[in-house]
Structures are given as structure tokens and as C-alpha cells.
Scaffold this motif. Structure first.
Motif, PDB file in Angstrom:
ATOM      1  N   ASP A   1     -25.080  -9.633  -5.514  1.00 45.71           N
ATOM      2  CA  ASP A   1     -25.213 -10.957  -5.283  1.00 45.71           C
ATOM      3  C   ASP A   1     -23.704 -11.307  -5.530  1.00 45.71           C
ATOM      4  O   ASP A   1     -23.217 -12.402  -6.013  1.00 45.71           O
ATOM      5  CB  ASP A   1     -25.873 -11.913  -6.304  1.00 45.71           C
TER       6      ASP A   1
ATOM      7  N   TYR B   1     -23.373 -13.830   2.419  1.00 41.88           N
ATOM      8  CA  TYR B   1     -22.677 -12.557   1.772  1.00 41.88           C
ATOM      9  C   TYR B   1     -23.722 -11.298   1.689  1.00 41.88           C
ATOM     10  O   TYR B   1     -23.278 -10.201   1.229  1.00 41.88           O
ATOM     11  CB  TYR B   1     -22.331 -13.054   0.421  1.00 41.88           C
ATOM     12  N   MET B   2     -24.902 -11.550   2.126  1.00 41.40           N
ATOM     13  CA  MET B   2     -25.843 -10.374   2.202  1.00 41.40           C
ATOM     14  C   MET B   2     -25.502  -9.556   3.297  1.00 41.40           C
ATOM     15  O   MET B   2     -25.456  -9.928   4.458  1.00 41.40           O
ATOM     16  CB  MET B   2     -27.319 -10.873   2.148  1.00 41.40           C
TER      17      MET B   2
ATOM     18  N   LYS C   1     -20.284 -12.817  -4.597  1.00 40.91           N
ATOM     19  CA  LYS C   1     -19.793 -14.258  -3.942  1.00 40.91           C
ATOM     20  C   LYS C   1     -18.874 -14.901  -4.959  1.00 40.91           C
ATOM     21  O   LYS C   1     -18.710 -14.599  -5.951  1.00 40.91           O
ATOM     22  CB  LYS C   1     -20.922 -15.262  -3.518  1.00 40.91           C
TER      23      LYS C   1
ATOM     24  N   SER D   1     -20.349  -7.545   0.937  1.00 35.84           N
ATOM     25  CA  SER D   1     -20.291  -8.900   0.416  1.00 35.84           C
ATOM     26  C   SER D   1     -18.889  -8.949   0.073  1.00 35.84           C
ATOM     27  O   SER D   1     -18.189 -10.110   0.064  1.00 35.84           O
ATOM     28  CB  SER D   1     -20.977  -8.999  -1.050  1.00 35.84           C
TER      29      SER D   1
ATOM     30  N   GLY E   1     -30.358 -13.063  -3.288  1.00 35.59           N
ATOM     31  CA  GLY E   1     -28.880 -13.193  -2.972  1.00 35.59           C
ATOM     32  C   GLY E   1     -28.569 -14.442  -2.423  1.00 35.59           C
ATOM     33  O   GLY E   1     -29.348 -15.300  -2.362  1.00 35.59           O
TER      34      GLY E   1
ATOM     35  N   SER F   1     -23.951  -2.257   0.464  1.00 39.59           N
ATOM     36  CA  SER F   1     -24.414  -3.759   0.540  1.00 39.59           C
ATOM     37  C   SER F   1     -23.302  -4.376  -0.141  1.00 39.59           C
ATOM     38  O   SER F   1     -22.760  -5.822   0.307  1.00 39.59           O
ATOM     39  CB  SER F   1     -25.655  -3.843  -0.113  1.00 39.59           C
ATOM     40  N   ASP F   2     -22.671  -4.077  -1.354  1.00 41.88           N
ATOM     41  CA  ASP F   2     -21.736  -4.661  -2.164  1.00 41.88           C
ATOM     42  C   ASP F   2     -20.345  -4.663  -1.426  1.00 41.88           C
ATOM     43  O   ASP F   2     -19.729  -5.805  -1.605  1.00 41.88           O
ATOM     44  CB  ASP F   2     -21.523  -3.951  -3.291  1.00 41.88           C
TER      45      ASP F   2
END
Length: 655
Positions: free
Chosen positions: A471, A514-515, A473, A533, A510, A529-530
Motif C-alpha cells: 500500500d 498505485y496498485m 502511496k 507503486s 490497497g 508490485s511495490d
């Protein structure tokens, strides 16, 4: 003395006498972009002649570069011994390196091998006078440092000073050692060295690049070295270049059996004294903690799996999957009465803002520390599992770019987290407000980007287990008094173990925008994935635009589409935030756009690792790959009027 204490004492003594560095050399880098030479070929004959000449020249110099052969078949090679090594030891080291490079990179036309005190390199193409970072290898002493922020600053200053001396002082032969005070009792020792085929400017660039790389990955450790094809650096808390080891002091100039016995006795006495001191301090600490429990309860029970609900003083029934492999940490529990007192009963005057899971308040603990208190609302989507996940993860994570959790409170139905206070709030508040965004000049924005990246590197690579935040952001990045970023909100984070294989979840959590596409559409998440973001955040920071409120009436269908469109048309400078007026940031800005687009590529495997991201951001001389089409990109479309909302993804068909 109890058996437990005797065991701890013995373990500590063994740890002091044990060398904690990584695996023993040799270390090698065998290029995979060249063809192999055949046995008894002209190339092998030239290579054998090169090795023979090196064996002879080590009696005269610690460095030599040479070319053997003519026409189209040539072998270029060099060896370099560390400056403190004697010629005799240099000869022995190079002879071992010749054997190892042949064994580790058989029939390879380009290779390099590093021994403890020397390196050997050869190629079928000339590399003299050129820096190459492809085979850089960082190694660290696996013992942590207790004050990483201060340590990192001292190490960087020391290495920068040594690098300047090495590059522009020919009398040193591009080899310099030095030291700097860390504390009254601790000294940092450093060594830098370049191969002599480099110019002064190239030597400095190589060492600066090496410094950035080693401190981005290893600043939390008490010693590290970086092996590069063109330069070398190392730092430790002992004078390694004077013959000292971590288990002993620098060698004395005195000799004789009697003095050696005296030194041994002194060491034994010192260890015994230290153990007695530890025992005394442990007893004193126990008394102080017992007294302190009136305000903060510190449970000492280990964490175990269970399904029962914890009381206000018991965390022993909950753990995050995989957390048992991490070192146990006690979790400070605050009394609810203390929380009420420090927030004036959650007064609106103390409210800092509204997070995704509830309000955040400012408070001051009885000892004077300012804190941020996150109170989960009763209707919050973050339940007890996420709450315990965040508590147990953050208590085990220590990095200057991660927010520090001081404790928590579970009492009378409340779920409360107590963090260190960040005076400048969250990044989104400053970045997306035109009246405050002017505070973020280019230098601050670039430092924020690199700081966030380093925090993610720690989660992905340097903490005990691989951790996926899930998550990332701007609202989950907090800024301290000097605008240094700290990643927060680990309620959705997951421990990933040692591998980087993808995992799947049926519960998509999330913030859309940003996902990563594989997570938003399929529930598949990984370190990639990170990275996605982070790429979105990077582009937001340098452009000053919020991706989720991007108006599509005159542009492309999304923020990423718009960025991609201007990049492809060579108009990427139009993306720069109008508030950024510094002419000196243009090249870094373009590099940031390039890196950001690499991070948001549709194919997860095409995205760089966070370590590579930092290297690409910090190296002006490094050529960057061209990004592929970003995720959620549909290409050029006609204007439409629907916008992205903050918490949901709106999909529309172009008219």
C-alpha cells in the motif's frame, strides 16, 4: 549465575571472537555476453602469456595492465593488489587469482575475480580507462550498528574525503586510507583504491558510485566493502589495513612472548569485566522496567499462533505468519489512561488528520517525547489481524526511512498505535497543495525519492525476511523536520520469506492508482508490485500531479498514459512541475521520468529491482534502458470527461 545467563555469556563471547563477514573469497564475475574461447586457441595462448607476465611483474609493482597479441586476437588484462599488501603477498595473491579465474570462469573471454587482497581481470576487448559497474559486488559484515543514521553520515563523509584524495593525488597511487571518529570510543576506518588506468575524474566517479551503492544497501551494518572492476572501497570499525581484525586491537609494534601473554591477559580481563558490567546493567534495567510498567507494560512472553482475542496486556496469542523466523522483540503497551491524557481525550485540537483506518492525533508522553497516535475507528476495515500485523512487523524493522513504532494500546475495545511524531506530516499533504508544494525544491524532492527507495530496499532485501508493503502511496510517506521521508502504515504488509515468487490473495487491498495491474486484476503480488507503486509516486513527486485526480478532458485517459505519451513524443520536459525553476535539475528530472516509467511497465518482470532503481537514479553516467508501455495504458484516445477517484477505479470506453 543461571544457566540461561551463562549460555548468553558464552554465546556473546563466541560472537566477539567470530568473524561475521560474508563467505570467503574468491568472488567472480564471468561475463555471459561473450563467446567462449576454445582450448589450444590463439586466445588461450595469449591469455597464458598474460598470466605469466603478471606472475613476474608482481615482484615489482602492485598494479599492472598489459595487452598480449596483435591483429584481431588480443587479450587485455590487469591485476591490482590493495595498497597495504607487500609485494611478496601480492605475488601470492595474484597466483591464486590466476588459478581461481581459470576454474570459476572456464573458457570465458571476459572475466574478473576478487581475492581477499587483490583482483585480476581480463577481456578480449579493451577496457582500459573505462569504468564498468556491471559486476559490482557489495559485501557486508553481518553485525548491525546501533546508531545507523549517525554511522551512515560519518561513513559517507569519510569515503567522500578519501575518494577525493585518491582521485587527484598522484603521489598516493590512487590508494588512500583514513579514519573518522564515530563516538568517543569508536573509530571508523576506511580504504579506497582505483585501478591506475583510470583518470582522476573517472576514479572519483567510480568511488562515488560505489559509495552510493554500498550505503544504499549496507549502511545498517558495522562494516562493508564494494568490489568493482575499476575501484574498491571498504570501511570497518577496526583498522583492517593495519592488520587488525574485529576480534582484536590493531597490532602493537612491540614483539616478544611476554608482551603477547600480557595482551592475552588484558583481553581476558576486559571480557570478564564487560560480562560483569552486562550482568549489573541487566539487573539495573530489570528494576527500572519494573518501575516503568506503571505507565507502559512490556510483556516478555514469546509470540505464538492462536485464535483467541488478546487482552490489554497480552500479545502472546498472535503472530504474523513467518514472524517466528525473525528476532523476537518485546512490544511496549501503553495504558489507555496515558493515551487519553496525552491527547486530551482525543480532542479535535490535537487531531493531525484522518487516515484510511481512523484519525491521527498528536500527543506528548510523560517523558516529553512528541508522538503521533493512530486510533483505529470501530468501523475501520483494518481489523485485529491487520492491527497485529502492523505492530509486530514495525517493531522488528529498523531503518531511517521507516517510521518508528513506539508501542500500542489494546484496552476497552480500542486499537491504538503510538508512532514517533513527524512534524511535516504526510507527503501528499505538502505535495498536492499548491500553497505548500513550493517548499519542495528539486533537491528535497530528489532526496525524498531516494529515501523512499532505500526504505523499500530494506523491506525487500536487507531485513531478515522479504516484506511486501502492498500500500505504498504519498499519504503513507511521512516527512520529518528536515523533509526526510519515512514509510508508514504496514497494516497490509506481508512477509514473503526468502524467495521472490509471486503470491496470490483473494482479498484485494490497497489504493487503486498505485496498485500494480497483476495485483488489482488477479490478486497476484510480489516485490514487483511495490516497485510499480513506487514508480507512480516518483512520477507524482517530480510532476506535482496527483494520479488519482488526473483530468482526462484534454489529455490521455490516465496519468500514466499522459506521461507515456509525452515521453514518446520527446516532450517529457512539459511534465516538470511549474514550481520547479532550477535549471540544474533538468537532467535528473529526465532520468527520474525514465526510471518512473521503467517501474510502471505492464510486465512485472520488466520492472527493475529497487536496488537497481537507486543505482539508476544516482549515476549520471549510466545509460538507462528504454521503458515499455506502462500498465493500464490504452494509447492515444479522444477526450473524455470521467476522472479517477481516490478510492475506486473507474473504467470507461472512449467515445
Amino acid at each position: 549465575m543461571s544457566k540461561t545467563f551463562r549460555f548468553i555469556l558464552l554465546y556473546s563471547l563466541l560472537a566477539v571472537l567470530h568473524d561475521p563477514c560474508d563467505a570467503d573469497p574468491p568472488y567472480s564475475y564471468c561475463s555471459n555476453v561473450t563467446t567462449n574461447y576454445t582450448l589450444s586457441s590463439l586466445f588461450q595462448n595469449n591469455l597464458n602469456q598474460l598470466f605469466s607476465s603478471f606472475s613476474s611483474s608482481t615482484s615489482l609493482s602492485i598494479f599492472n595492465d598489459s595487452v598480449i597479441g596483435n591483429g584481431t586476437v588480443r587479450v587485455y588484462g590487469l591485476y591490482l593488489c590493495l595498497g597495504f599488501v607487500t609485494l611478496d603477498n601480492c605475488r601470492k595473491c595474484v597466483e591464486v587469482a590466476i588459478q581461481d579465474i581459470t576454474r570459476l570462469c572456464p573458457n570465458n573471454e571476459q572475466a574478473v575475480v576478487w581475492e581477499e587482497y587483490c583482483q585480476l581481470r581480463y577481456s578480449n576487448q579493451s577496457f582500459f580507462g573505462h569504468t564498468d559497474y556491471a559486476g559490482n559486488l557489495p559485501l557486508m559484515n553481518k553485525r548491525n550498528i546501533s546508531n545507523p543514521d549517525q554511522f551512515s553520515d560519518v561513513v559517507r563523509e569519510l569515503l567522500n574525503n578519501l575518494s577525493s584524495q585518491s582521485a587527484f593525488n598522484s603521489s598516493t597511487g590512487m590508494y588512500v586510507t583514513g579514519q573518522a571518529n564515530l563516538t568517543v570510543d569508536e573509530t571508523v576506518y576506511g580504504l579506497v583504491q582505483c585501478t591506475k588506468d583510470l583518470s582522476g575524474n573517472d576514479c572519483l566517479k567510480c568511488l562515488q558510485y560505489a559509495t552510493d551503492e554500498i550505503l544504499s544497501c549496507c549502511y545498517f551494518y558495522r562494516g562493508a566493502r564494494l568490489l568493482s572492476e575499476s575501484c574498491y572501497l571498504r570501511y570497518e570499525l577496526y583498522a583492517f589495513y593495519e592488520g587488525a581484525t574485529e576480534a582484536s586491537s590493531p597490532p602493537s609494534s612491540s614483539t616478544g612472548d611476554q608482551k603477547q601473554k600480557t595482551s592475552t591477559k588484558t583481553l581476558i580481563i576486559s571480557i570478564i569485566s564487560a560480562c560483569v558490567a552486562v550482568a549489573f546493567l541487566s539487573s539495573a534495567a530489570y528494576c527500572l522496567v519494573s518501575k516503568w510498567r506503571k505507565e507502559i507494560i512490556v510483556p516478555g512472553t514469546p509470540l505464538h499462533d492462536s485464535g483467541s482475542t488478546p487482552s490489554s496486556t497480552d500479545f502472546s496469542n498472535y503472530t504474523v505468519p513467518g514472524a517466528e523466523e525473525m528476532e523476537p522483540h518485546e512490544i511496549p503497551l501503553f495504558r489507555l489512561a496515558t493515551i487519553h491524557a496525552t491527547t486530551d481525550n482525543f480532542s479535535d485540537s490535537k487531531k493531525l488528520g484522518q487516515g484510511g483506518f481512523g484519525p491521527v492525533f498528536k500527543g506528548t508522553l510523560p517523558d516529553g517525547r512528541e508522538v503521533a497516535i493512530k486510533r483505529l475507528s470501530s468501523s475501520s476495515e483494518q481489523g485485529l489481524v491487520e492491527f497485529m500485523n502492523e505492530v509486530q512487523l514495525i517493531m522488528r524493522l529498523q531503518h531511517k526511512n521507516l517510521v518508528k513504532l513506539l508501542g500500542c494500546c489494546i484496552e476497552d475495545g480500542e486499537k491504538i498505535l503510538v508512532y514517533e511524531y513527524m512534524p511535516n506530516g504526510s507527503l501528499d499533504v505538502i505535495l498536492f497543495d499548491p500553497t505548500t508544494r513550493a517548499q519542495l525544491n528539486w533537491k528535497r524532492r530528489f532526496n525524498i525519492i531516494v529515501g523512499i527507495a532505500r526504505g523499500i530496499i530494506y523491506l525487500h532485501e536487507d531485513s531478515r525476511l522479504r516484506i511486501i508493503h502492498r500500500d505504498l502511496k504519498p499519504s503513507n510517506v511521512l516527512l520529518d523536520c528536515e523533509m526526510n521521508p519515512k514509510i508508514s502504515d504496514f497494516g497490509m504488509a506481508r512477509i514473503f520469506g526468502e524467495s521472490n515468487d509471486e503470491k496470490n490473495t483473494a482479498r484485494i487491498v490497497g489504493t487503486y492508482g498505485y496498485m500494480a495491474p497483476e495485483f488489482a486484476m488477479e490478486g497476484v503480488y510480489s516485490t514487483h508490485s511495490d516497485v510499480f507503486s513506487f514508480g507512480v509516486m516518483l512520477l507524482e513527486i517530480v510532476t506535482g500531479r496527483m494520479n488519482s485526480s488526473f483530468h482526462r478532458s484534454k489529455h490521455a485517459p490516465s496519468f500514466l498514459d499522459y506521461t507515456w505519451q509525452l515521453w514518446n513524443e520527446g516532450r517529457e520536459s512539459e511534465l516538470m512541475d511549474p514550481l520547479l525553476t532550477e535549471a540544474t535539475c533538468s537532467s535528473e528530472f529526465l532520468r527520474c521520468i525514465n526510471v518512473g516509467l521503467l517501474c510502471v511497465q505492464e510486465n512485472a518482470l520488466d520492472r527493475p529491482t529497487m536496488s537497481n532503481v537507486v543505482v539508476m537514479l544516482r549515476s549520471e553516467s549510466l545509460s538507462l534502458p528504454q521503458p515499455q508501455k506502462p500498465a493500464f495504458s490504452t494509447g492515444r484516445v479522444t477526450p473524455i470527461t470521467v476522472d479517477f477517484s481516490v478510492n475506486m477505479l473507474t473504467v470507461t470506453t472512449p467515445r
